[in-house]
Scaffold this motif. Structure first.
Motif, short mmCIF file in Angstrom:
data_model
loop_
_atom_site.label_atom_id
_atom_site.label_comp_id
_atom_site.label_asym_id
_atom_site.label_seq_id
_atom_site.Cartn_x
_atom_site.Cartn_y
_atom_site.Cartn_z
N PHE A 1 0.75 -1.27 -0.25
CA PHE A 1 -0.30 -0.07 0.13
C PHE A 1 0.79 1.29 -0.05
N SER A 2 0.20 2.26 -0.36
CA SER A 2 0.99 3.52 -0.39
C SER A 2 0.12 4.56 0.41
N ILE A 3 0.75 5.23 1.28
CA ILE A 3 0.28 6.44 1.90
C ILE A 3 1.32 7.72 2.21
N ASP A 4 1.04 8.57 2.01
CA ASP A 4 1.97 9.99 2.01
C ASP A 4 3.08 9.83 1.29
N GLY A 5 2.89 9.30 0.01
CA GLY A 5 3.87 9.32 -1.09
C GLY A 5 4.93 8.17 -0.83
N THR A 6 4.72 7.34 0.27
CA THR A 6 5.67 6.02 0.50
C THR A 6 4.85 4.81 0.34
N THR A 7 5.51 3.90 -0.40
CA THR A 7 4.87 2.51 -0.67
C THR A 7 5.39 1.45 0.37
N THR A 8 4.68 0.54 0.91
CA THR A 8 5.36 -0.31 1.80
C THR A 8 4.48 -1.47 1.85
N ILE A 9 4.68 -2.60 2.73
CA ILE A 9 3.60 -3.69 2.96
C ILE A 9 3.38 -3.55 4.34
N GLY A 10 2.48 -4.38 4.57
CA GLY A 10 1.76 -4.75 5.98
C GLY A 10 0.74 -5.68 5.89
N ASN B 1 -9.74 -3.96 9.34
CA ASN B 1 -10.16 -2.78 8.52
C ASN B 1 -9.08 -1.55 8.63
N ARG B 2 -7.82 -2.34 9.15
CA ARG B 2 -6.77 -1.58 9.23
C ARG B 2 -5.48 -2.13 8.56
N VAL B 3 -4.42 -1.42 8.41
CA VAL B 3 -3.41 -2.03 7.57
C VAL B 3 -2.20 -1.59 8.71
N ILE B 4 -1.26 -2.65 8.99
CA ILE B 4 -0.14 -2.23 9.94
C ILE B 4 0.87 -2.60 9.06
N GLU B 5 1.96 -1.68 8.98
CA GLU B 5 3.17 -1.84 8.46
C GLU B 5 4.05 -2.65 9.14
N LEU B 6 4.62 -3.67 8.20
CA LEU B 6 5.41 -4.85 8.70
C LEU B 6 6.54 -4.34 9.34
N GLY C 1 13.27 -4.72 10.58
CA GLY C 1 14.19 -5.75 9.77
C GLY C 1 13.53 -6.54 9.09
N ALA C 2 12.26 -6.67 8.85
CA ALA C 2 11.49 -7.68 8.05
C ALA C 2 11.51 -7.40 6.83
N PRO C 3 11.33 -8.30 5.88
CA PRO C 3 11.64 -8.29 4.62
C PRO C 3 10.57 -6.91 3.93
N ALA C 4 11.03 -6.38 2.72
CA ALA C 4 10.71 -5.24 2.37
C ALA C 4 9.29 -5.44 1.23
N THR C 5 9.32 -6.68 0.82
CA THR C 5 8.43 -7.11 -0.09
C THR C 5 7.59 -8.23 0.03
N ARG D 1 7.05 -10.88 -1.88
CA ARG D 1 7.74 -11.99 -2.27
C ARG D 1 8.65 -12.54 -1.30
N GLU D 2 9.48 -11.54 -0.89
CA GLU D 2 10.24 -11.81 0.15
C GLU D 2 9.89 -12.41 1.43
N VAL D 3 8.77 -12.13 1.90
CA VAL D 3 7.92 -12.74 3.14
C VAL D 3 7.57 -14.19 2.64
N LEU D 4 6.89 -14.28 1.60
CA LEU D 4 6.69 -15.83 1.08
C LEU D 4 7.70 -16.56 1.20
N ALA D 5 8.90 -15.94 0.64
CA ALA D 5 10.09 -16.88 0.53
C ALA D 5 10.87 -17.29 1.82
N ALA D 6 10.59 -16.50 2.82
CA ALA D 6 11.13 -16.76 4.08
C ALA D 6 10.39 -17.72 5.05
N GLY D 7 9.24 -18.04 4.57
CA GLY D 7 8.50 -19.18 5.04
C GLY D 7 7.83 -19.20 6.23
N PRO D 8 7.26 -20.23 6.86
CA PRO D 8 6.38 -20.53 8.03
C PRO D 8 7.08 -19.81 9.25
N GLU D 9 8.29 -19.85 9.28
CA GLU D 9 8.83 -19.30 10.68
C GLU D 9 8.37 -17.79 10.85
#
Length: 292
Positions: free
Chosen positions: A6-15, A20-25, A31-35, A37-45
């Motif tokens: 999502f994007s807010i205030d000119g910045t795009t990030t993930i969460g 009905n709220r979105v919490i920035e990861l 230090g969590a992944p920035a995309t 795709r990277e979250v999925l690759a990191a797996g269940p842990e």
């Protein structure tokens, strides 16, 4: 868990979407992944760490205050299967189109991917722009030669898709790829709903409206080849990677069958139970739309 970009205030990030709220990861787990795709690759842990953090996290942005973006804009592959619902195959047969005897696959070039509420553009070179409501699947593990029995173990989650198609270009080539890959013709979202939240992906109701008129409605249990058969089949050919996207087919009453193609000003909404909805307005393409 619902993973959003999502994007807010000119910045795009993930969460993570919750209540009905979105919490920035990055706020949940520094230090969590920035995309995604990277979250999925990191797996269940990592999934477990995110869920644990959510149990104490109460801040975030209201969904109405953010712009939801395509959750995975940088997939390596976006594969789609044709004529994979019984009712759609029947309407194609009535139109004189041969029903394939095997799984019929084509690429949607990843440059077509766009956001869940972004415009979709009617190409200047096509007069037959069509819609196709589809359940999307995202791969979570690098895999090859996956058995049907093990296929669910490589699925990260699901999303809502509209396989927008320029029919006149689709039928110029037996591969379908050009007609399926125009810029903006791959709206996906509104987020990735992880597999653990969906008891049975083959029992979801899928609907599509154009300007409020219900055009398509079907249960995902009416596929000819189910998701596990699709993954098994694809993985015989190619290595599937975290973040790869699969569109699992559409049902009857596509525009070409009804003689109703999309025009500028039309609004297309696709909704799948448990996964949310996407909604895209058709706009006329201009010379300035794709200046890079």
């Amino acid at each position: 868990m619902k993973l959003a970009r999502f994007s807010i205030d000119g910045t795009t990030t993930i969460g993570v979407v919750q209540n009905n709220r979105v919490i920035e990861l990055a706020h949940l787990l520094p230090g969590a992944p920035a995309t995604i795709r990277e979250v999925l690759a990191a797996g269940p842990e990592l999934f477990q760490r995110i869920k644990a953090a959510l149990s104490t996290q109460i801040t975030g942005h209201a969904l109405e205050d953010v712009r939801l973006e395509a959750p995975i804009p940088d997939a390596q592959k976006y594969m789609a299967i044709g004529m994979n619902y019984h009712d759609h195959a029947e309407e194609a047969a009535r139109a004189g189109i041969a029903v394939p005897k095997n799984q019929l696959w084509f690429n949607k070039q990843v440059s077509c991917i766009t956001g869940p509420f972004d415009p979709i553009y009617k190409p200047r070179v096509s007069d037959k722009m069509d819609y196709e409501a589809e359940l999307g699947v995202v791969i979570g593990k690098q895999c090859r030669y996956v058995s049907e029995a093990d296929a669910r173990s490589v699925v990260a989650g699901y999303f809502v898709s509209n396989d927008v198609t320029a029919r006149d270009w689709q039928f110029q080539s037996p591969t379908f790829t050009l007609g399926k890959s125009f810029d903006s013709h791959g709206p996906i979202g509104p987020w990735i709903t992880t597999d653990d939240e969906v008891a049975d992906p083959h029992d979801l109701q899928m609907r599509l409206w154009v300007n409020g008129e219900l055009r398509q409605e079907q249960n995902t249990g009416k596929m000819i080849y189910n998701i596990w058969q699709q993954i098994h089949h694809l993985s015989q050919v190619m290595t599937l990677m975290p973040g790869d996207l699969i569109a699992t087919g559409t049902c009857a009453n596509v525009g070409i069958a009804l003689g109703k193609f999309l025009l500028p000003g039309d609004v297309v909404r696709v909704e799948i139970d448990q996964l949310g909805h996407i909604e895209n307005k058709v706009e006329a393409e201009t010379a300035q739309d794709y200046v890079r």
